[in-house]
Design an enzyme around this catalytic site. Sequence first.
Site, PDB file in Angstrom:
ATOM      1  N   GLY A   1      34.702 -25.881  18.275  1.00 17.50           N
ATOM      2  CA  GLY A   1      34.686 -25.132  19.380  1.00 17.50           C
ATOM      3  C   GLY A   1      33.565 -25.336  20.578  1.00 17.50           C
ATOM      4  N   GLN A   2      33.613 -24.371  21.547  1.00 17.46           N
ATOM      5  CA  GLN A   2      32.642 -24.422  22.730  1.00 17.46           C
ATOM      6  C   GLN A   2      31.451 -23.762  22.792  1.00 17.46           C
ATOM      7  OE1 GLN A   2      33.322 -26.172  25.712  1.00 17.46           O
ATOM      8  NE2 GLN A   2      35.098 -27.407  24.775  1.00 17.46           N
TER       9      GLN A   2
ATOM     10  N   TYR B   1      27.127 -17.150  22.316  1.00 15.49           N
ATOM     11  CA  TYR B   1      25.853 -16.686  22.439  1.00 15.49           C
ATOM     12  C   TYR B   1      25.424 -16.070  21.157  1.00 15.49           C
ATOM     13  CZ  TYR B   1      22.108 -13.262  23.494  1.00 15.49           C
ATOM     14  OH  TYR B   1      20.912 -12.641  23.468  1.00 15.49           O
ATOM     15  N   HIS B   2      24.510 -15.939  20.703  1.00 17.13           N
ATOM     16  CA  HIS B   2      23.808 -15.413  19.408  1.00 17.13           C
ATOM     17  C   HIS B   2      22.693 -14.401  19.862  1.00 17.13           C
ATOM     18  CE1 HIS B   2      26.718 -17.305  16.901  1.00 17.13           C
ATOM     19  NE2 HIS B   2      26.034 -18.371  17.205  1.00 17.13           N
TER      20      HIS B   2
ATOM     21  N   ALA C   1      33.246 -14.087  17.139  1.00 16.62           N
ATOM     22  CA  ALA C   1      33.586 -15.523  17.362  1.00 16.62           C
ATOM     23  C   ALA C   1      33.614 -16.259  16.046  1.00 16.62           C
ATOM     24  CB  ALA C   1      32.471 -16.133  18.326  1.00 16.62           C
TER      25      ALA C   1
ATOM     26  N   VAL D   1      30.966 -17.023  11.287  1.00 21.13           N
ATOM     27  CA  VAL D   1      31.483 -16.246  12.261  1.00 21.13           C
ATOM     28  C   VAL D   1      30.261 -15.224  12.610  1.00 21.13           C
ATOM     29  CG1 VAL D   1      32.071 -14.384  10.160  1.00 21.13           C
ATOM     30  CG2 VAL D   1      33.299 -14.252  12.558  1.00 21.13           C
ATOM     31  N   SER D   2      30.387 -14.716  13.881  1.00 15.97           N
ATOM     32  CA  SER D   2      29.521 -13.848  14.308  1.00 15.97           C
ATOM     33  C   SER D   2      30.393 -12.511  14.974  1.00 15.97           C
ATOM     34  CB  SER D   2      28.659 -14.269  15.772  1.00 15.97           C
ATOM     35  OG  SER D   2      29.585 -14.950  16.546  1.00 15.97           O
TER      36      SER D   2
ATOM     37  N   CYS E   1      33.350 -19.228  24.585  1.00 17.44           N
ATOM     38  CA  CYS E   1      34.248 -20.062  23.789  1.00 17.44           C
ATOM     39  C   CYS E   1      35.112 -21.210  24.586  1.00 17.44           C
ATOM     40  CB  CYS E   1      35.053 -19.195  22.845  1.00 17.44           C
ATOM     41  SG  CYS E   1      34.117 -18.382  21.676  1.00 17.44           S
TER      42      CYS E   1
END
Length: 253
Positions: free
Chosen positions: A89-90, A93-94, A159, A173-174, A190
């Site tokens: 993936g690209q 943010y978390h 995401a 996963v978030s 993403c």
Amino acid sequence: MTGAGPAQAGPFRYTLAMHPIQVIERGREDYQPCFDAMRAFTVARTPETPDQVWLVEHPPVYTLGQAGDPAHLLAPDERIPMVQIDRGGQITYHGPGQVVAYLLLDLKRRKLMVRELVNDIEQAVLDTLAAYNLAAERKPGAPGIYLSDGPHRGAKIAALGLKIRNGCSYHGVSLNVQMDLAPFLRINPCGYAGLETVDMATAGGHWQDQPVTAAQQPDIARRLAAALCEVLAAREARALAADKTAATPALAS
């Protein structure tokens, strides 16, 4: 940036299937040490190592996948570091107000294909959102979960990104619960320019008559972990039943 270390809650175990899953609640933890711990766990695991799901909340951080393009960080913020990592993936943010579930699974032992795992993760998120009265959907070719109804239809709410090493998964996963969404405006989430990102609170999620707030995040995290374990157990049960059927001799007529 210094954050709290892993919390002491857990682990607890879901034993719905042949291969139980330990769920570890790590609390708020800086991204880099958590990433290092995932890799170390995966490198050190043996065929007997139990599978785990880690529940984490990170301080603000951007993460860029192994083939990611740094140009998708449109407006860097000196307060928010960017970490290049080895998931697919690209950029994403978390931050506080987001549930992150990392899946450390032995896919070979579970006879689980990567595409099946992605499908199961997405289904667990859909089930969790449905419990909070939010309608969502998959999008072909765009891993993650998107709202399917309401004023934020099409916005991304979860995401997903994985790394497979020696047949074992890490990353995960978030799910956005109630968070500051402004950092998403500084990126192409993403890799998709103009993609809206939303959280459960903004989308109007509620449990019974209570609107979703950050105070419900621990419960939402545990519900997501339970949903992940349930969909994996259901797949395992179907595979076991199919194996038994295939092994049963046909009766002569």
